[in-house]
Scaffold this active site. Structure first.
Site, PDB file in Angstrom:
ATOM      1  CG  ASP A 196      69.118  66.658  -8.921  1.00  0.00           C
ATOM      2  OD1 ASP A 196      69.584  66.249  -7.434  1.00  0.00           O
ATOM      3  OD2 ASP A 196      67.778  66.227  -9.437  1.00  0.00           O
ATOM      4  CE  LYS A 200      66.492  64.093  -7.127  1.00  0.00           C
ATOM      5  NZ  LYS A 200      65.920  64.739  -8.095  1.00  0.00           N
TER       6      LYS A 200
END
Ligand SMILES: NC(=O)c1ccc[n+]([C@@H]2O[C@H](COP(=O)([O-])OP(=O)(O)OC[C@H]3O[C@@H](n4cnc5c(N)ncnc54)[C@H](OP(=O)(O)O)[C@@H]3O)[C@@H](O)[C@H]2O)c1
Length: 417
Positions: A196, A200
């Site tokens: 994750d 980003k």
């Protein structure tokens, strides 16, 4: 020009028509916040935002929502149908706002290109660091600043788990507590593996350096293998442990990676604890700027989404800039923490440091602790190329006095005090 740019501030004064795709945690909070803030937005913008259509798995027709709206907000998540909907909206001249890091880290360039071709706005503040306005900082406030590096705590789940471990919990205990308090999902693998955060960082690297970075090009390492004793030794060395995403210029190229990292106490990210996110941007002209805040949760994320909607209503945002590719660099220099479990007898430290020295790994600090027949050697090195460090560790691991696989964790040396 997009319909909303035509109808923005000073437009026809009628309602600003927003189509909402998705009504879960973020979409639900967005509807509530929009209703609460509509009067205030109308007061300064002249137009009142209203939701004119809502799509979920069980209600609404995408085409009807698209036809009736000036701007679409996509908070469905995942790749399809979110990608198809955003492309269709932009191709029909509508501005779009999304919170979808997964989509942007896989198909960002395709979406940016269509936004540029159609001259529509594609806003995505909530896709990175939730409520922390880092996208706007990079895209607007620092658009004239030559950025050297971006370091971020961009995953609140792992930051919460590491904060609990710093207070003495084991990894399984800290994960269970994160799940109990709603900071980690039942299947936490995307968070704890670093994936994750890598998505980003791919988005932040594109913003800060103009270089398209696909999620598959980001090297990432998670926190599952960390042990409580690493935190304890690190504390003795004045270090705190965070999962840090980095995008930085290195030798004419760009390095983008995510891994557990030790920070000295003076680093601005060292004090960010609990489920918070924070991003530090460094440049010769600004030294450093750090922003922190809630990285997830309905209300905070909805506030970033609504901020994007208002920015489009005000006519402020532009389509994304064309790409400016830099080569991606994999083998970069870092300082390292080394943890060795060895037999407790004379000559061991000398043998280890001799091998490290042959690979040009020099030692900044050492903690040695006897434990009966065994001893723990914990060292922090000066910066060394990852390939050099790995080669040295392979040789150290071959010594017959080494009792378990050596562990290494990167260290960020800078202090801003
Ligand atoms: N949650 C956070 O804290 C957070 C923070 C930052 C960014 N984000 C991002 O925000 C986005 C939304 O996250 P969320 O947590 O709000 O997700 P969520 O609670 O699972 O909600 C998803 C919504 O999308 C709808 N949906 C799913 N598949 C659909 C489809 N094929 N067609 C139409 N509607 C569909 C669902 O419909 P039903 O209601 O019918 O199930 C639901 O309303 C994601 O991109 C996520 O990465 C979330």
């Amino acid at each position: 020009m997009s319909s909303s740019a035509r109808g923005g501030q000073g437009g026809d004064g009628g309602p600003f028509r927003v189509g909402l795709l998705g009504h879960g945690t973020v979409g639900g909070a967005f509807s509530t916040l929009l209703a609460e803030r509509a009067d205030e937005i109308e007061r300064f913008n002249g137009r009142r935002p209203v939701i004119t259509g809502l799509l979920t798995r069980t209600q609404g027709s995408f085409q009807e929502i698209l036809d009736g709206a000036e701007l679409l907000v996509e908070v469905i998540g995942g790749i399809e149908p979110a990608r198809e909907y955003l492309l269709a909206a932009m191709r029909s001249g509508k501005d779009v706002v999304t919170a979808n890091k997964q989509l942007l880290s896989h198909h960002g360039e395709e979406l940016f290109e269509v936004a540029r071709e159609q001259d529509v706005r594609l806003r995505f503040e909530a896709a990175v660091a939730g409520a922390v306005p880092v996208v706007r900082l990079l895209e607007e406030s620092l658009s004239a600043t030559p950025i050297e590096s971006v370091h971020g705590i961009v995953n609140g789940t792992t930051n919460f788990i590491l904060s609990e471990m710093a207070r003495g919990s084991s990894y399984p205990e800290a994960l269970a507590e994160a799940q109990r308090r709603g900071f980690a999902e039942a299947d936490p693998s995307d968070d704890v593996s670093g994936r994750d955060a890598a998505a980003k960082m791919a988005i932040l690297a594109r913003l800060a350096f103009g270089t398209p970075v696909h999620l598959d090009q980001v090297r990432y390492e998670g926190i599952e293998h960390l042990q409580l004793e690493d935190m304890e030794y690190a504390r003795e060395l004045g270090l705190g442990l965070k999962l840090i995403g980095t995008a930085e210029r290195r030798g004419g190229g760009l390095s983008v990676r995510v891994h557990p990292t030790f920070l000295y106490g003076g680093h601005p990210l060292a004090s960010v604890s609990g489920p918070f996110n924070a991003v530090t941007v460094e440049s010769g002209t600004i030294t450093e700027i750090t922003m922190s805040g809630p990285g997830a949760g309905g209300p905070g994320t909805a506030s970033a989404v609504l901020g994007d909607v208002v920015s489009v209503m005000n006519g402020g945002a532009r389509p994304p800039a064309p790409p400016l590719p830099l080569p991606l660099v994999e083998d970069v220099e870092s300082a390292y923490y080394l943890h060795l479990d060895v037999a407790d007898r004379p000559g061991v430290l000398a043998a280890v440091t001799a091998v490290l020295g042959e690979h040009e790994v020099s030692i900044r600090s050492v903690v040695q602790r006897g434990m009966g027949e065994r001893a723990r050697l914990v060292m922090v090195t000066h910066p060394v190329l990852e390939s050099g460090l790995r080669a040295a560790i392979e040789r150290v691991a071959e010594f017959e006095f080494v009792r378990s696989t050596p562990r290494t964790i990167r260290v960020i040396e800078e202090e801003f005090i």
